[in-house]
Each structure stands twice: as C-alpha cells, then as structure tokens.
Design an enzyme around this catalytic site. Structure first.
Site, PDB file in Angstrom:
ATOM      1  CB  SER A 153      -9.143  11.232  -0.074  1.00 40.81           C
ATOM      2  OG  SER A 153      -8.934  10.429  -1.025  1.00 40.81           O
ATOM      3  N   PRO A 154      -9.422   8.845   3.040  1.00 42.86           N
ATOM      4  CG  PRO A 154     -10.785   7.363   4.159  1.00 42.86           C
ATOM      5  CD  PRO A 154     -10.827   8.859   3.193  1.00 42.86           C
ATOM      6  N   GLY A 155      -8.337   6.572   1.588  1.00 40.91           N
ATOM      7  CA  GLY A 155      -7.999   5.329   1.003  1.00 40.91           C
ATOM      8  C   GLY A 155      -6.393   5.638   0.599  1.00 40.91           C
ATOM      9  NE  ARG A 193      -4.138  -1.815   0.079  1.00 40.44           N
ATOM     10  CZ  ARG A 193      -4.069  -2.956  -0.757  1.00 40.44           C
ATOM     11  NH1 ARG A 193      -3.089  -3.038  -1.466  1.00 40.44           N
ATOM     12  NH2 ARG A 193      -5.241  -3.605  -0.608  1.00 40.44           N
ATOM     13  CD  GLU A 217      -5.977  17.096   3.516  1.00 40.27           C
ATOM     14  OE1 GLU A 217      -5.134  18.205   3.492  1.00 40.27           O
ATOM     15  OE2 GLU A 217      -6.541  16.521   2.707  1.00 40.27           O
ATOM     16  CD  GLU A 233       2.637  29.508   3.375  1.00 40.76           C
ATOM     17  OE1 GLU A 233       1.356  29.385   2.778  1.00 40.76           O
ATOM     18  OE2 GLU A 233       3.060  29.618   4.354  1.00 40.76           O
ATOM     19  CD  GLU A 259      -5.819  30.397   3.064  1.00 37.93           C
ATOM     20  OE1 GLU A 259      -4.534  29.637   2.810  1.00 37.93           O
ATOM     21  OE2 GLU A 259      -6.779  30.264   3.085  1.00 37.93           O
TER      22      GLU A 259
END
Length: 364
Positions: free
Chosen positions: A280-282, A197, A286, A310, A263
């Site tokens: 998006s845990p796959g 993975r 984050e 930045e 910002e």
C-alpha cells in the site's frame, strides 16, 4: 573533549551525529559489542592489553548527548581520558555480528532516526522502541540499495527531484507516523507546489506460504487482526500466510525461517522467492519479501503456536492447494499477500514441483 571508540568512532555513525575530530590512540582491546549501535546497552568492554586501540577525539554536542541517553552510553575514564563507546557491567549475550560496512550503515541510520524524533520526547521512550526503530532503519538501508523498479518504462529521477521543506514525527508508538512538507519533480518539468504528506512507519516484513509439492497441500494460519476489527469487519480472524517483521541486522530469509518456527512450528526445507512489493505505497512504508516455502506437510502438522511475549494466538490450517485456490476465486481470502501468493503458486506449481524433485534427487 571525549574520545570515541569502537562502533561509535566509525565514519557513518560519526557523520550521522555530525561529529568530526582527530585520531587519538589508547591502550587496550575491545571485547563484545556485536550489536553496538543497534541494541541498547550492547557496547563492548575494554580489556587491559598492550594493543593499540584507535579512537577519535570530538567535542561533545547536544546530538551526541541525546544519542548517548537513548543508547545507554556514559563517559568513562580511561588512562585519564574521557571515553565513550564502552559498555558497563557484564557483556550481554552476543548476537550474530554484521560485516563492518553493514553494521556502520545500520547504526548510522538508527542514529538519524533517534535525532529526527521530537527533541522534547523522553529518551526513555525512544530507548523502549529501539527494536522498531532498528526495523525501520534497516528497511531504509535496504531500500536505498534496491535496484530501481520500472526500468525501461519509468525514468530514474536525478538527485533533488524530491525536496523536503520540513519533517517531523508527530506519533511514535510501536509504529510511527512521519509528516513532511515537500515538493517533487513533475512529468512535464519543474517542481510541484508544496504539499504535506503523512506515512505510517512500519518497516519491512517477510511472508511465507508453505507448500508440500508431493502432497500438493499448503499450510495457512489464522489469527485475530485489529485493523479489520477497527474497520467493522465481521470476521477479523483472518486466514493468512506466515509473516513477520525483519529485525535489525537480520536478512528477510532468516526472518521468515524464524517466523515459520514461531508461528507454525514448521521447518522449511527451501525458500522460493516469489514477488517482493509495496502492498500500500500511498501511505504505508512497508515492503514485503514474499516466498513459497518447500516443506513436508503431513497430517497433524497444523497446531496452535505463537509467542506469548507478543500476545500471539495463531492456529494453523492444512488444506489442499486446490481448496485455497477455490477460496481465493470465491472471495473468501481477504488477506492480500495470501491471495496473491496462492495465484503466483498456481501459475508455477508444475515447474516448482519438478525443480523440487530434481533438487531432492541431487541430494540423494
């Protein structure tokens, strides 16, 4: 033998470097080093004093040498002893000190991440990306302290349910990629077959949708995003909430208040925690800490902001909450956190408005 002092002699950091030794006392007092082991070069200096300075005598090791090269540490001679853990030259501007336990845990995780990196990688490369290493390390420390999700539905697996066979980090830039060969516990018992993975190392971020409950309007921002452009999206300038990475040693709340100023030039009166989640845990490591920010949003408050260092070019848009809701319904908001925070706020706006009014009345 080298005598370690200060943060370098704390148990967590020594364990991360696989060091052990015996107690050795020196004379003197440490000054500075509020972010020793977090920021490169931010190590304390030794001042002459009759005070007893505790240290630990250790045998030098390749891990310690690697860590020292990345962290800007050198052996110094103190009263005939070879000492490490001290800075050289004037003290840097001091950041906000962390509690000892928090400092040790974060510094130890940063050390582990340094040692995980390919041994052939130039220490200067690792030194340059220390801010991102710190963000990722802090994310891991927070993750390890989270309450388990899915309680009452998902059983908490025992230690050893995930078995790592090998791990490497084949890419380290601003972000990184980690690859592992592993097995994990199966629902019906036993362990899975070996699998490989990969995950994108990003660290935690904080997200904010500013809302004026009196005028019932919100402020959203617009900026260019590389990922949609890479995908071929005809509109890579997205409407988004205010957001940013949680720096090492910073709380999510402090991070988002800082980002609101950077910002949007906005001072937020109070934060309302919404839902925190993995977007998006796959594949992405984050975790988002999401908030509604109670703020005063009069006409003219939106402008163009962002940090030059930045390369940020951010424009604010002021709109009624109903307009944002309509855009979400029409599929005109492609940024996930903005769409879901809009829906979350719509379901709770009346209650939050009452709470804000009561809070304001209590302060009068």
């Amino acid at each position: 033998m080298i005598v370690l002092v200060g943060a370098l002699a704390r148990p967590g950091l020594m364990a991360a470097l696989d060091l052990s030794g015996s107690a050795i006392s020196l004379r003197g007092r440490l000054t500075g080093g509020a972010r020793a082991g977090i920021d490169r070069g931010d190590w304390p200096v030794l001042e002459a004093s009759a005070d007893v300075l505790p240290g630990v005598g250790v045998t030098p090791s390749p891990a310690l040498e690697r860590y020292a090269a990345v962290m800007g540490l050198a052996v110094q001679s103190v009263a005939g002893q070879a000492v490490m853990g001290l800075g050289v030259g004037p003290l840097p501007e001091q950041g906000t000190p962390l509690a000892d336990a928090d400092h040790d845990a974060l510094a130890a995780e940063i050390a582990r991440q340094i040692l995980i990196a390919d041994a052939g990688l130039d220490p200067a490369v690792l030194a340059a990306r220390l801010p991102m290493t710190g963000i990722w390390a802090a994310s891991r420390v927070r993750g390890q302290g989270m309450a388990p999700s899915g309680q009452g539905v998902v059983p908490l697996r025992p230690e050893g349910a995930i078995r790592t066979i090998s791990q490497q980090q084949p890419f380290l830039g601003y972000f990184g990629v980690e690859r592992r060969e592993l097995t994990h516990a199966l629902h019906q018992g036993g362990q899975s077959a070996r699998m490989v993975r990969e995950a994108f190392l990003m660290g935690d971020a904080a997200v904010l949708l500013p809302w004026d409950p009196v005028r019932d309007r919100v402020l959203v921002i617009e900026q260019f995003r590389f990922a949609p452009a890479l995908r071929g999206d005809p509109q890579p300038w997205l409407l988004e909430p205010i957001a940013g990475r949680v720096d090492a040693g910073e709380t999510p709340e402090a991070a988002i208040l800082r980002e609101a100023v950077e910002e949007a030039g906005l001072q937020v009166r109070s934060l309302v925690p919404a839902f925190h989640c993995y977007p998006s845990p796959g594949a992405a490591c984050e975790f988002l800490y999401q908030y509604i920010g109670i703020a005063d949003l009069p006409d003219g408050v939106a402008g163009i902001h962002g940090l030059d260092n930045e390369a940020e070019d951010i424009r604010g848009h002021l709109m009624d909450r109903a307009q944002l809701s309509a855009m979400v319904d029409a599929g005109q908001i492609s940024n996930g956190p903005l769409a879901t925070l809009s829906l979350w706020l719509d379901a709770r706006a009346d209650r939050l408005r009452r709470d804000a009014a009561q809070c304001g009345a209590g302060q009068g």
